[in-house]
Design an enzyme around this catalytic site. Structure first.
Site, PDB file in Angstrom:
ATOM      1  N   THR A 196      53.439 -38.472 -18.384  1.00  0.00           N
ATOM      2  CA  THR A 196      52.289 -39.133 -17.735  1.00  0.00           C
ATOM      3  C   THR A 196      52.503 -39.310 -16.235  1.00  0.00           C
ATOM      4  OG1 THR A 196      53.037 -41.429 -18.120  1.00  0.00           O
ATOM      5  CG2 THR A 196      51.777 -40.368 -19.883  1.00  0.00           C
ATOM      6  N   LEU A 242      47.818 -41.177 -14.677  1.00  0.00           N
ATOM      7  CA  LEU A 242      46.829 -41.457 -15.724  1.00  0.00           C
ATOM      8  C   LEU A 242      47.529 -41.322 -17.076  1.00  0.00           C
ATOM      9  CD1 LEU A 242      43.451 -39.837 -14.625  1.00  0.00           C
ATOM     10  CD2 LEU A 242      44.025 -42.255 -14.853  1.00  0.00           C
ATOM     11  N   HIS A 243      48.154 -42.416 -17.521  1.00  0.00           N
ATOM     12  CA  HIS A 243      48.960 -42.361 -18.741  1.00  0.00           C
ATOM     13  C   HIS A 243      48.135 -42.008 -19.984  1.00  0.00           C
ATOM     14  CE1 HIS A 243      52.196 -44.373 -16.523  1.00  0.00           C
ATOM     15  NE2 HIS A 243      51.333 -45.296 -16.148  1.00  0.00           N
ATOM     16  N   ASP A 244      47.222 -42.908 -20.336  1.00  0.00           N
ATOM     17  CA  ASP A 244      46.551 -42.797 -21.637  1.00  0.00           C
ATOM     18  C   ASP A 244      45.663 -41.564 -21.793  1.00  0.00           C
ATOM     19  OD1 ASP A 244      47.833 -45.121 -22.331  1.00  0.00           O
ATOM     20  OD2 ASP A 244      46.111 -46.414 -21.960  1.00  0.00           O
ATOM     21  N   CYS A 246      46.308 -38.678 -21.237  1.00  0.00           N
ATOM     22  CA  CYS A 246      47.103 -37.563 -21.771  1.00  0.00           C
ATOM     23  C   CYS A 246      46.894 -37.441 -23.280  1.00  0.00           C
ATOM     24  CB  CYS A 246      48.588 -37.771 -21.469  1.00  0.00           C
ATOM     25  SG  CYS A 246      48.999 -37.551 -19.720  1.00  0.00           S
TER      26      CYS A 246
END
Ligand SMILES: [Ca+2]
Length: 313
Positions: A196, A242-244, A246
């Site tokens: 991420t 932008l972690h989530d 992914c």
């Protein structure tokens, strides 16, 4: 290809918001059965409110949104207002939601859905601490064999921790829950910080969101404007990760991601390394692989996909 049925388990969170918007903008590939909220980035009352704000932003006030566990299984709740702001969704000025919260508890929705749908057809997409998922698995062990796949954001290995030197936030908040999930036997795909942190919203990428000129595009740009201050100061990076998103991007374009099937164990006793995801990347333990641990992504392809799909909302 038929759309993949998913439940998004979430603690919005600006990056959760983008992940949800991407899913709702992609009905050919993703059929969102419901959003189950959990305490995490901010307390449950706010995550359950924020999830509905996002649904309404996407024009999906019909989507069922559930409130779930308000605290981790065995520890006090740790939140992350220092990253996400007081509301959890700081940045854009979005109206309070009108759509109702469902009366059913998130855990009951997860259990009932997995029992009602044909086995192997429902994917769980946890974007926050794993409390709801673990509670469902504890209460109804039969559901483990019915899960198609769990695609989650959490953990870190080469990138090490973000909330402590050893642990990533989602796993750190409820390590006992994470241990239950990683041992449940269902196929697991992990999006750790290792990948991420490569999904960075640079100024040009955020300008592309803003240039969509739509309520969703502008809101995403404003959310990123807010939380990138934290990441730029902390990491000296060119923008915020932008972690989530992914997780939901993987459901649409798995070819953008690469990783290894490895064994992942969760540290649940040491205060020093609590919540660490011990990934056997080099296969030195002989322990059986239990997860696809993702390590890399095609960032250009990821942002092209995201911008294109957000333009539909
Ligand atoms: Ca999240």
């Amino acid at each position: 290809m038929t759309a993949r049925k998913i439940i998004i388990d979430t603690d919005p969170g600006q990056d959760d918001a983008v992940a949800i918007l991407l899913a709702l903008a992609s009905p050919e590939e993703i059929d969102v059965l419901g959003l189950t909220c959990v305490a995490g980035n901010v307390p449950l009352e706010l995550t359950a409110k924020n999830a509905r704000i996002i649904c309404e932003l996407a024009g999906r006030s019909d989507l069922p949104v559930f409130a779930g566990c308000d605290r981790p299984l065995g520890r006090d709740l740790v939140t992350a207002e220092h990253v996400h702001g007081k509301t959890g969704l700081d940045g854009p000025d979005l109206p309070d939601p009108v759509m109702p919260l469902q009366e059913k508890h998130s855990v009951d929705f997860i259990i009932d859905t997995l029992r009602e749908q044909p086995g192997g057809t429902v994917t769980l997409c946890p974007l926050g601490p794993l409390t709801n998922i673990a509670t469902a698995l504890q209460r109804a062990p039969d559901i483990a064999g019915k899960i198609r796949e769990i695609v989650l954001m959490g953990g870190a290995y080469f990138e090490v921790g973000n909330i402590t030197p050893a642990a990533e936030f989602n796993i750190y908040v409820d390590p006992q829950a994470a241990e239950i999930v990683f041992k449940c036997g269902a196929p697991i795909v992990v999006m750790p910080l290792d990948v991420t942190h490569k999904a960075l919203v640079t100024a040009a990428r955020n300008d592309a969101f803003r240039a969509l000129g739509t309520p969703a595009g502008i809101a995403v740009a404003q959310m990123t404007d807010f939380f990138e201050r934290f990441d730029k100061a902390k990491y000296g990076s060119a923008g915020a990760p932008l972690h989530d998103p992914c997780v939901t991007a993987y459901l649409i374009r798995p070819d953008l991601f690469s990783g290894r099937h490895v064994n992942v164990e969760i540290e649940t006793t040491s205060e020093l390394t609590m919540g660490m995801t011990v990934a056997d990347w080099w296969g030195v333990t002989g322990r059986d692989p239990n997860a696809l641990f993702v390590g890399d992504l095609d960032a250009e392809g990821f942002f092209e996909l995201l911008t294109d799909r957000l333009s539909r909302l």
